[in-house]
Motif scaffolding. Structure first.
Motif, PDB file in Angstrom:
ATOM      1  N   ILE A   1       4.737   5.212   3.311  1.00 39.03           N
ATOM      2  CA  ILE A   1       4.162   6.530   3.553  1.00 39.03           C
ATOM      3  C   ILE A   1       5.089   7.574   2.940  1.00 39.03           C
TER       4      ILE A   1
ATOM      5  N   VAL B   1       0.891   5.221   0.362  1.00 35.82           N
ATOM      6  CA  VAL B   1       0.090   6.348   0.840  1.00 35.82           C
ATOM      7  C   VAL B   1       0.914   7.609   0.587  1.00 35.82           C
TER       8      VAL B   1
ATOM      9  N   LEU C   1       0.858  -1.184   0.000  1.00 38.22           N
ATOM     10  CA  LEU C   1       0.000   0.000   0.000  1.00 38.22           C
ATOM     11  C   LEU C   1       0.893   1.233   0.000  1.00 38.22           C
TER      12      LEU C   1
ATOM     13  N   ARG D   1       6.680  -3.374   9.014  1.00 42.11           N
ATOM     14  CA  ARG D   1       6.094  -3.294   7.673  1.00 42.11           C
ATOM     15  C   ARG D   1       5.874  -1.873   7.179  1.00 42.11           C
ATOM     16  N   ASP D   2       5.994  -0.895   8.065  1.00 40.67           N
ATOM     17  CA  ASP D   2       5.776   0.501   7.675  1.00 40.67           C
ATOM     18  C   ASP D   2       7.092   1.157   7.293  1.00 40.67           C
TER      19      ASP D   2
ATOM     20  N   VAL E   1      -5.641   2.661   5.274  1.00 35.10           N
ATOM     21  CA  VAL E   1      -4.410   2.139   5.894  1.00 35.10           C
ATOM     22  C   VAL E   1      -4.700   1.047   6.907  1.00 35.10           C
TER      23      VAL E   1
ATOM     24  N   ARG F   1       3.497  -1.008   4.020  1.00 38.68           N
ATOM     25  CA  ARG F   1       2.870   0.301   3.824  1.00 38.68           C
ATOM     26  C   ARG F   1       3.966   1.350   3.666  1.00 38.68           C
TER      27      ARG F   1
ATOM     28  N   VAL G   1       0.029   3.510  12.100  1.00 38.07           N
ATOM     29  CA  VAL G   1       1.276   3.549  11.319  1.00 38.07           C
ATOM     30  C   VAL G   1       2.442   3.707  12.296  1.00 38.07           C
TER      31      VAL G   1
ATOM     32  N   VAL H   1      -5.898  -3.003   5.076  1.00 34.13           N
ATOM     33  CA  VAL H   1      -5.015  -3.974   4.432  1.00 34.13           C
ATOM     34  C   VAL H   1      -4.653  -5.059   5.440  1.00 34.13           C
TER      35      VAL H   1
ATOM     36  N   CYS I   1       0.859  -6.669   4.960  1.00 29.88           N
ATOM     37  CA  CYS I   1       1.012  -5.720   3.848  1.00 29.88           C
ATOM     38  C   CYS I   1       2.050  -4.655   4.187  1.00 29.88           C
TER      39      CYS I   1
END
Length: 332
Positions: A256, A231, A229, A276-277, A245, A254, A268, A248, A252
């Protein structure tokens, strides 16, 4: 120099573990196009000339207190002129293609063309720039808050031709900025062909109105299987778009992309423990130029350089000047 964050996302994007990419964009994604925004210190709301609007004195006072009244559902059904008068330059500028898709937009297009993994582009922007990405099927683009390029009657839902609507706005709606000498001195109603009510407008979602059902359906059916994802350019404060956000799967990745951290209240994680962020700090054009460089796609962007707005073109030229080898077309 490409950041470690962008490098890790590039590697994952082209790996077999990533099969589906979803994107959520906000106002910062279109900054490079030069479109005037609504909320910043120099934006349309801050510079709004409420005295020139076709409104009652009580509505004018309400708009001065809070300019967002011009895009409220209750105001529009009571008096359509404030919405159309404020939106007039944006509507006509869109018709004239005054603004072009940015470098960041073009990188999203390349993700689709090069990998075939772009499942969904959710955009909170109403500017319609996403539809300039002709190689992305329109049915993969979801304008969460509607689009300035689509027109319908707010009362009966009857669709209207965009070009005809723009011509009606040009000849029937006054220019509150005073810069268009051909504009009428007073605004006149733009009537629906079907119900004859003066409630024709772009399909942008008014404050107090429901988002399209399509958004809620897609969040339920597509997002759980998304592997990456992205963003980009959004504060993640506008609900329910910011729920993307959270919808998912737990595995996943992510990414940003923003000038400052956002979405911490939505889970987040910007700590060193984040699994994962990934945070790529900066403006969207520059970060997506980094991503394109890491993926070996700069030559593809260079082929579209003449279509880019000036700010985006300058970013691309900086990347090429810093490392001319990016234009040799080699893969990462």
């Amino acid at each position: 120099m490409t950041s470690l964050a962008v490098k890790s996302v590039a590697r994952f994007l082209i790996s077999d573990q990533c099969t589906s990419v979803s994107v959520l964009t906000g106002a910062g994604f279109s900054t490079g196009a030069g479109i005037p925004d609504f909320r910043s210190a120099g934006g349309l709301y801050a510079t709004l000339n409420a005295g020139a609007l076709t409104v009652t004195d009580s509505d004018r006072r309400a708009i001065i207190r809070d300019p967002t009244h011009v895009v409220e559902k209750s105001m529009f059904f009571r008096n359509q002129f404030p919405y159309l008068e404020v939106r007039r330059p944006f509507i006509l500028g869109t018709q004239q293609r005054k603004w072009s898709a940015t470098l960041a937009h073009r990188v999203l297009e390349l993700i689709h063309v090069k990998t075939g993994k772009l499942t969904r582009l959710y955009t909170q922007n109403i500017d319609g720039l996403d539809y300039q990405l002709s190689r992305i099927p329109p049915d993969r683009i979801t304008p969460v808050h509607g689009s300035i390029r689509c027109v319908a009657c707010e009362s009966c839902g009857h669709p209207h031709d965009f070009e005809r609507f723009c011509n009606a706005v040009r000849t029937s709606i006054k220019d509150i900025s005073g810069t268009d000498p051909t504009a009428p001195k007073e605004s006149r109603n733009v009537l629906c062909d079907k119900c004859r009510k003066p409630t024709v407008k772009p399909t942008t979602v008014l404050f107090g109105a429901q988002l399209p059902e399509e958004f809620f359906d897609l969040v339920e059916t597509e997002l759980p299987s998304t592997d990456l994802l992205i963003v980009a350019g959004t504060s993640l404060v506008v609900s329910p778009a910011n729920s993307v956000v959270c919808r998912v799967g737990s595995a996943c990745m992510r990414l940003i992309v923003n000038q400052e951290p956002v979405g911490e209240s939505l889970g987040v994680d910007y700590s060193e423990r984040a699994t994962r962020d990934v945070f790529a700090q900066g403006d969207c054009d520059r970060v997506f130029a980094e991503l394109a460089a890491e993926l070996g796609w700069i030559s593809d962007l260079e082929a579209q350089k003449d279509t880019l707005p000036p700010e985006s073109r300058a970013v691309l030229e900086e990347v090429i000047a810093r490392d001319p080898s990016h234009t040799d077309g080699s893969d990462p």
